[in-house]
Scaffold this motif. Structure first.
Motif, mmCIF file in Angstrom:
data_model
loop_
_atom_site.group_PDB
_atom_site.id
_atom_site.type_symbol
_atom_site.label_atom_id
_atom_site.label_comp_id
_atom_site.label_asym_id
_atom_site.label_seq_id
_atom_site.Cartn_x
_atom_site.Cartn_y
_atom_site.Cartn_z
ATOM 1 N N TYR A 61 0.854 -1.187 0.000
ATOM 2 C CA TYR A 61 0.000 0.000 0.000
ATOM 3 C C TYR A 61 0.890 1.238 0.000
ATOM 4 O O TYR A 61 1.823 1.333 0.805
ATOM 5 N N ASN A 97 -6.082 -1.466 -7.094
ATOM 6 C CA ASN A 97 -7.118 -0.503 -6.729
ATOM 7 C C ASN A 97 -6.470 0.768 -6.197
ATOM 8 O O ASN A 97 -5.271 0.794 -5.883
ATOM 9 N N ARG A 98 -7.276 1.811 -6.108
ATOM 10 C CA ARG A 98 -6.875 3.046 -5.448
ATOM 11 C C ARG A 98 -7.941 3.376 -4.414
ATOM 12 O O ARG A 98 -9.100 3.606 -4.758
ATOM 13 N N ILE A 99 -7.549 3.368 -3.165
ATOM 14 C CA ILE A 99 -8.441 3.744 -2.074
ATOM 15 C C ILE A 99 -8.358 5.253 -1.901
ATOM 16 O O ILE A 99 -7.269 5.839 -1.926
ATOM 17 N N ASP A 132 -5.106 9.466 -1.089
ATOM 18 C CA ASP A 132 -5.165 8.184 -1.790
ATOM 19 C C ASP A 132 -4.261 7.159 -1.124
ATOM 20 O O ASP A 132 -3.254 7.509 -0.498
ATOM 21 N N SER A 175 -15.779 -0.565 0.468
ATOM 22 C CA SER A 175 -15.509 -0.078 -0.882
ATOM 23 C C SER A 175 -14.125 0.571 -0.884
ATOM 24 O O SER A 175 -13.399 0.526 0.113
ATOM 25 N N ASN A 176 -13.769 1.207 -1.986
ATOM 26 C CA ASN A 176 -12.488 1.910 -2.054
ATOM 27 C C ASN A 176 -12.628 3.392 -1.714
ATOM 28 O O ASN A 176 -11.717 4.178 -1.981
ATOM 29 N N TRP A 220 -13.369 5.568 1.749
ATOM 30 C CA TRP A 220 -13.488 5.436 3.196
ATOM 31 C C TRP A 220 -13.823 6.794 3.807
ATOM 32 O O TRP A 220 -13.027 7.730 3.747
#
Length: 312
Positions: free
Chosen positions: A110, A133-135, A155, A206-207, A209
């Motif tokens: 991460y 993915n990109r949170i 991010d 989900s991505n 928060w």
């Protein structure tokens, strides 16, 4: 160690001179790192570029990186100056590829950033790993901007070495959200539960928060570090992408959020931080975590929506 005047109920972590000797027992000096064979639960005070040469390759199950963003920032006397995009990416490459060598073939990584540097992070990241993915997390802190939109988001890029073989435990990171419009079938709740704290539904993450509280003066995890990450934020990363007793590597440990959360969640940490005072803060947080494993916003095996339980 800190002469600031603070309010009586300010819970910001400080280290007194009487604590320094004891806390040093949690810290491995850079010179000693060269002789260390077991890197589990090591907080190394030293320059990352030199320390990386002492760390075995493929040792980490998970890597969490919170590098200096492309902003001018004073890290307790160590100044990081904003750069051109090209120069910033050259800086990232001075350490990123070597850091990736420390990740196991089945490991995850991460990488944290803000809007200004996130494109650079993605470009350098994709040179080594596969991005999954990109949170984006809501960072509810900071002043507004008169001539621009307030910067309230950051991010976290999620990447792996092998997209066909990596660990991810979605059941460990479910969120408990309040049900505002309770729906019933035959008089019984549908996909939600009635509790003493209110009506809640367990949801898959989900991505995006929006349940994170940035540490502030009344929280027991707070330090004076200018870019401290919340324990709840890192708890999600650890629970989703590592197992108990796995090794989690943090090459920019800062005030020790990774170390503290690893200790609370029964993971092993390997952390590097160049600033001695930050290492002392991290060491104190490790010691505190040994006495109290609570993580604000996480209890009963789930993450609670912000302000939905005991003001969490």
């Amino acid at each position: 160690m800190n002469s600031k005047s603070r309010a009586t109920n300010n819970r910001t972590i400080v280290v007194s001179s009487s604590e320094v000797s004891d806390l040093h027992s949690f810290i491995t000096p850079e010179t000693e790192a060269r002789n260390v064979k077991d890197f589990a639960n090591r907080l190394i005070c030293g320059d990352l570029l030199r320390v990386l040469d002492t760390i075995p390759n493929e040792v980490a199950d998970l890597i969490i990186i919170d590098p200096p963003y492309n902003l001018s920032k004073d890290f307790n006397g160590l100044i990081f100056n904003a750069k051109s995009t090209e120069t910033y990416e050259k800086y990232l490459r001075t350490w990123f590829h070597q850091v990736c060598q420390k990740l196991k073939p089945t490991g995850s990584l991460y990488l944290c950033g803000d809007w200004k540097c996130t494109a650079s992070l993605q470009r350098v990241l994709e040179e080594e790993l596969t991005v999954l993915n990109r949170i984006t997390w809501q960072r509810e802190k900071g002043r507004g901007a008169k001539a621009n939109w307030k910067n309230a988001m950051e991010d976290i890029w999620f990447a792996v070495k092998n997209p066909k073989d990596y660990f991810f435990n979605v059941e460990a990171v479910k969120m408990k959200r309040r049900v505002l419009a309770p729906y019933k079938v035959d008089g019984a709740p549908k996909d939600w539960s009635e509790t003493a704290d209110g009506n809640f539904r367990l949801t898959y993450p989900s991505n995006f928060w929006d349940d994170i509280s940035v540490p502030f003066w009344s929280m027991p995890e707070n330090t004076d570090h200018p870019t401290q990450k919340p324990e709840k934020l890192y708890a999600k990363l650890l629970l989703a992408s590592s197992r108990e007793n796995d090794l989690v590597f943090d090459p920019f440990a800062g005030s020790g959020t990774t170390c503290a959360v690893c200790k609370k969640l029964n993971r092993n940490y390997l952390a590097v931080e160049i600033n001695e005072e930050y290492c002392l803060w991290a060491a104190k947080r490790i010691k505190m975590a040994m006495q109290n494993p609570d993580i604000q916003g996480y209890s009963d095996g789930v993450f609670w929506e912000r302000n939905s339980k005991n003001l969490r």
